[in-house]
Motif scaffolding. Sequence first.
Motif, PDB file in Angstrom:
ATOM      1  N   LEU A 159      49.114-125.205 -40.049  1.00 33.68           N
ATOM      2  CA  LEU A 159      50.169-124.535 -40.536  1.00 33.68           C
ATOM      3  C   LEU A 159      50.256-124.176 -41.992  1.00 33.68           C
ATOM      4  CD1 LEU A 159      53.015-126.035 -38.545  1.00 33.68           C
ATOM      5  CD2 LEU A 159      52.217-123.831 -38.196  1.00 33.68           C
ATOM      6  N   GLY A 160      49.508-124.957 -42.646  1.00 29.58           N
ATOM      7  CA  GLY A 160      49.136-124.830 -44.273  1.00 29.58           C
ATOM      8  C   GLY A 160      48.689-123.186 -44.558  1.00 29.58           C
ATOM      9  N   VAL A 161      48.096-122.662 -43.736  1.00 37.19           N
ATOM     10  CA  VAL A 161      47.343-121.586 -43.887  1.00 37.19           C
ATOM     11  C   VAL A 161      48.493-120.526 -44.026  1.00 37.19           C
ATOM     12  CG1 VAL A 161      45.646-119.720 -43.190  1.00 37.19           C
ATOM     13  CG2 VAL A 161      45.208-121.922 -42.894  1.00 37.19           C
ATOM     14  N   ALA A 162      49.234-120.460 -42.913  1.00 36.66           N
ATOM     15  CA  ALA A 162      50.396-119.434 -42.814  1.00 36.66           C
ATOM     16  C   ALA A 162      51.459-119.779 -43.763  1.00 36.66           C
ATOM     17  CB  ALA A 162      51.071-119.850 -41.461  1.00 36.66           C
ATOM     18  N   ALA A 163      51.613-121.014 -44.299  1.00 35.45           N
ATOM     19  CA  ALA A 163      52.568-121.412 -45.379  1.00 35.45           C
ATOM     20  C   ALA A 163      52.039-120.683 -46.653  1.00 35.45           C
ATOM     21  CB  ALA A 163      52.681-122.915 -45.362  1.00 35.45           C
ATOM     22  N   ALA A 164      51.019-120.936 -46.879  1.00 34.81           N
ATOM     23  CA  ALA A 164      50.146-120.314 -48.300  1.00 34.81           C
ATOM     24  C   ALA A 164      50.694-118.818 -48.296  1.00 34.81           C
ATOM     25  CB  ALA A 164      48.837-120.385 -48.336  1.00 34.81           C
ATOM     26  N   THR A 165      50.321-117.910 -47.060  1.00 44.19           N
ATOM     27  CA  THR A 165      50.960-116.667 -47.072  1.00 44.19           C
ATOM     28  C   THR A 165      52.251-116.309 -47.346  1.00 44.19           C
ATOM     29  OG1 THR A 165      48.745-115.860 -45.711  1.00 44.19           O
ATOM     30  CG2 THR A 165      50.677-114.438 -45.805  1.00 44.19           C
ATOM     31  N   GLY A 166      53.001-117.212 -46.526  1.00 45.76           N
ATOM     32  CA  GLY A 166      54.423-117.320 -47.140  1.00 45.76           C
ATOM     33  C   GLY A 166      54.875-117.766 -48.126  1.00 45.76           C
ATOM     34  N   ILE A 167      54.489-118.569 -48.960  1.00 42.33           N
ATOM     35  CA  ILE A 167      54.756-118.768 -50.310  1.00 42.33           C
ATOM     36  C   ILE A 167      54.451-117.783 -51.062  1.00 42.33           C
ATOM     37  CG2 ILE A 167      54.534-120.541 -52.189  1.00 42.33           C
ATOM     38  CD1 ILE A 167      54.098-122.655 -50.227  1.00 42.33           C
TER      39      ILE A 167
ATOM     40  N   ASN B 104      54.025-114.422 -50.546  1.00 38.81           N
ATOM     41  CA  ASN B 104      54.939-113.528 -50.507  1.00 38.81           C
ATOM     42  C   ASN B 104      56.526-113.785 -50.893  1.00 38.81           C
ATOM     43  OD1 ASN B 104      53.011-112.028 -48.931  1.00 38.81           O
ATOM     44  ND2 ASN B 104      53.686-112.639 -46.850  1.00 38.81           N
ATOM     45  N   LEU B 105      56.901-114.978 -50.976  1.00 39.78           N
ATOM     46  CA  LEU B 105      57.911-115.393 -51.290  1.00 39.78           C
ATOM     47  C   LEU B 105      58.199-115.281 -53.000  1.00 39.78           C
ATOM     48  CD1 LEU B 105      60.922-116.803 -50.768  1.00 39.78           C
ATOM     49  CD2 LEU B 105      59.841-119.059 -50.946  1.00 39.78           C
TER      50      LEU B 105
ATOM     51  N   VAL C  27      57.034-113.053 -59.202  1.00 42.45           N
ATOM     52  CA  VAL C  27      56.028-113.744 -59.441  1.00 42.45           C
ATOM     53  C   VAL C  27      54.719-113.455 -58.690  1.00 42.45           C
ATOM     54  CG1 VAL C  27      55.140-116.293 -59.992  1.00 42.45           C
ATOM     55  CG2 VAL C  27      57.586-115.786 -60.016  1.00 42.45           C
ATOM     56  N   PRO C  28      54.176-112.217 -59.021  1.00 43.61           N
ATOM     57  CA  PRO C  28      53.024-111.758 -58.087  1.00 43.61           C
ATOM     58  C   PRO C  28      52.104-112.731 -58.344  1.00 43.61           C
ATOM     59  CG  PRO C  28      53.574-110.529 -60.195  1.00 43.61           C
ATOM     60  CD  PRO C  28      54.628-111.576 -60.292  1.00 43.61           C
ATOM     61  N   LEU C  29      51.322-112.700 -57.348  1.00 43.37           N
ATOM     62  CA  LEU C  29      50.144-113.626 -57.224  1.00 43.37           C
ATOM     63  C   LEU C  29      48.778-112.634 -56.662  1.00 43.37           C
ATOM     64  CD1 LEU C  29      51.580-116.853 -55.527  1.00 43.37           C
ATOM     65  CD2 LEU C  29      50.853-116.555 -57.960  1.00 43.37           C
TER      66      LEU C  29
ATOM     67  N   GLN D  54      64.101-116.370 -61.902  1.00 46.19           N
ATOM     68  CA  GLN D  54      62.909-116.184 -60.975  1.00 46.19           C
ATOM     69  C   GLN D  54      62.788-117.592 -60.519  1.00 46.19           C
ATOM     70  OE1 GLN D  54      60.107-114.018 -63.153  1.00 46.19           O
ATOM     71  NE2 GLN D  54      60.884-112.252 -62.294  1.00 46.19           N
ATOM     72  N   VAL D  55      62.531-118.398 -61.470  1.00 49.37           N
ATOM     73  CA  VAL D  55      61.908-119.982 -61.252  1.00 49.37           C
ATOM     74  C   VAL D  55      63.044-120.490 -60.406  1.00 49.37           C
ATOM     75  CG1 VAL D  55      61.258-122.323 -62.081  1.00 49.37           C
ATOM     76  CG2 VAL D  55      60.585-120.047 -62.997  1.00 49.37           C
ATOM     77  N   LEU D  56      64.564-120.463 -60.701  1.00 46.53           N
ATOM     78  CA  LEU D  56      65.290-121.057 -60.024  1.00 46.53           C
ATOM     79  C   LEU D  56      65.550-120.746 -58.764  1.00 46.53           C
ATOM     80  CD1 LEU D  56      67.689-123.353 -60.571  1.00 46.53           C
ATOM     81  CD2 LEU D  56      69.253-120.919 -61.241  1.00 46.53           C
ATOM     82  N   GLY D  57      65.304-119.310 -58.345  1.00 44.89           N
ATOM     83  CA  GLY D  57      65.557-119.001 -57.086  1.00 44.89           C
ATOM     84  C   GLY D  57      64.291-119.589 -56.220  1.00 44.89           C
ATOM     85  N   LEU D  58      63.297-119.403 -57.078  1.00 50.29           N
ATOM     86  CA  LEU D  58      62.194-119.696 -55.869  1.00 50.29           C
ATOM     87  C   LEU D  58      62.123-121.130 -55.715  1.00 50.29           C
ATOM     88  CD1 LEU D  58      59.226-119.057 -54.661  1.00 50.29           C
ATOM     89  CD2 LEU D  58      58.167-119.609 -57.000  1.00 50.29           C
ATOM     90  N   VAL D  59      62.257-122.030 -56.557  1.00 46.79           N
ATOM     91  CA  VAL D  59      62.465-123.507 -56.402  1.00 46.79           C
ATOM     92  C   VAL D  59      63.339-123.744 -55.354  1.00 46.79           C
ATOM     93  CG1 VAL D  59      63.134-125.671 -57.587  1.00 46.79           C
ATOM     94  CG2 VAL D  59      61.353-124.032 -58.606  1.00 46.79           C
ATOM     95  N   THR D  60      64.830-123.182 -55.536  1.00 45.46           N
ATOM     96  CA  THR D  60      65.773-123.448 -54.664  1.00 45.46           C
ATOM     97  C   THR D  60      65.398-123.282 -53.389  1.00 45.46           C
ATOM     98  OG1 THR D  60      67.254-123.137 -56.263  1.00 45.46           O
ATOM     99  CG2 THR D  60      68.071-123.186 -53.932  1.00 45.46           C
ATOM    100  N   VAL D  61      64.785-122.139 -52.913  1.00 48.39           N
ATOM    101  CA  VAL D  61      64.360-121.727 -51.763  1.00 48.39           C
ATOM    102  C   VAL D  61      63.534-122.616 -51.087  1.00 48.39           C
ATOM    103  CG1 VAL D  61      63.177-120.074 -50.139  1.00 48.39           C
ATOM    104  CG2 VAL D  61      64.939-119.141 -52.082  1.00 48.39           C
ATOM    105  N   LEU D  62      62.413-123.037 -51.769  1.00 46.62           N
ATOM    106  CA  LEU D  62      61.488-124.058 -51.468  1.00 46.62           C
ATOM    107  C   LEU D  62      61.831-125.572 -51.369  1.00 46.62           C
ATOM    108  CD1 LEU D  62      58.321-123.027 -53.682  1.00 46.62           C
ATOM    109  CD2 LEU D  62      58.671-122.536 -51.174  1.00 46.62           C
TER     110      LEU D  62
END
Length: 842
Positions: free
Chosen positions: A330-338, A340-341, A347-349, A711-719
Amino acid sequence: MWRVTLRTTLARRARLALTLLAVVLGVTFATGSLILTDTSGRLLDDQFRTATAGVDLTVRDAVAFDSAMGVEVTRDPLPAKLPERIAAVPGVASVRPQVRGQGLLEVDGTAVVPSGPSVLASWVPPPLGAFTIRSGRPPAADDEVVIDEDTARAHRIGLGDTVTVRATDTGRLRVVGLAGFGARGGLPNSTIALVTLPSAQRLLRLGSTVSEVAVVAAPGVAPEELRDRISVELGAGYEVTPSRDIAAAGAAAARDQLGWLQLVLLALAAAALLVGAFLIANTFSIVITQRTRELALLRAAGATGGQVLRSVLGEALLVGLAASTAGLGLGVAAATGIRNLAGAFGVPLPEGGLVLTARTVLVAFAVGVVVTVGSAVGPARRAAAVAPVAALRDATAARTGRLRVVAGALAAVAALAATTAVLAAGAPVPLLGVAALGAVGGLALLGPAITPILVRLIGRPLAAAGVTGRLANESAARTPRRTAATALALALGLALISFMAVLGTSVKSSVRQSYAEVITADHVVESARNEMLGGLSPAVYDRVSRLPEVAVASRLRYGHWRDGDATQALTAVDPTTLPRVTSLHFTAGNLAALDGGGIVLAEHVARDRGLAVGDELPMTFSRTGTRSLPVVGLLRDGDARALSTDYLISLDTFARLYSEEMDASVLIRTADGTGRAAAERAIKAALAETPTAQLRDQAAAVAGRTQMIDQVLGLVTVLLMLAVLIALLGITNTLALSITERTAEIGLLRAVGMTRRQLRWMIRGEAVLVAALASVLGILLGVGFAAATVRALGRDAPTVLAVPAGRLLLVLAVALAAGLLAGLLPARRAARLDVLAAIGTP
């Protein structure tokens, strides 16, 4: 015993299912974070390696360092005759001068503004160039351009269309080709405009100079040998670097900008696993208590304590292995999800295929197995201590030992002492992290002792609601160790969310307050892209400052310098005009003294370094090397924050030390008698030629400065919600397991008249009570340490504590609602128990 272990695990797979899911989620997060960071690093390496493909050496102006804070430094251009000198060196097969800069694209009057750079470069044919023509042809005339396929596709640009390129000068160019970058259709989050060398020099106003020279070694000549020959010929003023080193340095600079994200992801993965560890330990503790008679019979049948210990740890090992396997997948799918998030939060990757390394696989299994087995050690030791005679009596609830209470009290005292040392004695701020760990450890140890008191206190409203509420209250208080462990898992996630909310809000409020107190300008012009070093062409200042509606315009520039191994930022200002658009407070010296080439420091910097007016500060600049600047003034810390750095120099000094010419901000005071609306219309008209220049009021200017925090606050809160989800699974798991333990009790309640509906509400009430206890502990812990952090940070610059009451109330409401949902399945299961069978359960 191993066969018994396997059969026992399979027989109780339903009891361990939620524990397995918690470990799976934690491992998924950890492996997803590693896969994402490894992938980003690999893609960046490939990108920069492609950019230097076919080139053996690159000649550039020499600098003291290549990059700072993830941004490559700007170098001075090279003389027009330099390529000829390089071509004359023995062993050189070919040279190619190159020009590179910023050039914004406009299509049909609309600016194309990517989140990354807008690259303007001279066309270099393969094999030296990184770009290849996919359709059309290379640029041959000065009014022709090749753009990247990705931009052409996104904005419907075709061959023969005309686009505008805005650099230092502006040109209308005809598209004659579409290019790709390696196997890709362009650079991520960027636009590319490739023109002839003379056209690039004209648009960037470089005259006959060039940015760098690409060199290819003759067959049989080693690049290292050729580098030495060219270096001797050109002297120390030029840097001759192998292309692979440039690629590595560029990729490292880009990774530096993503380094904070990797730390955040791994920290959140650790938090999720810690929450999962509480759930695992709690689950095994409950299961061991329920299996006391079974374990005692094993002991009576001849099993040793060591065999029982290994049997329980074997169950944990099987759960850990199964969870690690699932989590890795599931980590592979999680990497894609993170990824996109992160993109959704600005924070473009890098995009591309995911990278799964052997290290990630090992970490997945190590984390899953170590966390699971380690969390089960305590319950396993208790299982090994079960005496054979325990088979003849009912299991009793575990009591809180005196040693545990003493250890918990000591941990809490140590946390308080560390916090006091930071706040009162000026100890380093990171000590608060140690204090937080001590507080969590103290709560974990003291939890069983204080939980009954807290549960009855927090549960008063529930108890007042009727008999089902009182029974839920007493049920949670009767098993304090179980309730405490379940609540603490959720409290950790809520504490982190509360901490981030309070800290982020406080920093934003402090920036807003400092800016409002110091900046008295009526308007601010800044780049819409919020580049780290600015992004405004000097032409913006020239046009705005000449407007009759503007009384004064003062510009700011940012730069980086090396302070030993660290990198610092500074602000360049105009000492003449800045006082007319700001209200600065000096404790020593004055702003006008900057005209002599000195530097102004924030008070806390001077205090920490032991500097005063008249002393000198050694600073290393990329362009000039180390220089010592005299300290000519000390500025109040809050005022320095409003100007974004702790170090101020004049614009004249900046021009001598840096090659960069981009402004970061232009502060504007309108002329007397000019209305606000009229001034805005005039300024916007002056900015029409620079689409990325944005006119802002104070609120918008502050928002631009705090955008990264949001941006950081929103991303961290969701994660962090993943950790909260794991903790909620803990509530469901604990209640589900307790139903088995309380079967006879539930049957008796039903026999004396409790309805199924009342029973369901009793179980749900218990879940809500656990969530309420966790919410109180988590929010208090998070807000408390956030307040301490804010106060500690206030030593360097005034920082205002701002508690977002609305957001915290929302967190509380969501936690209580989630607790109610967590109790639905256990309540349903309890209500479906057969009354007669339940009463007959031993």
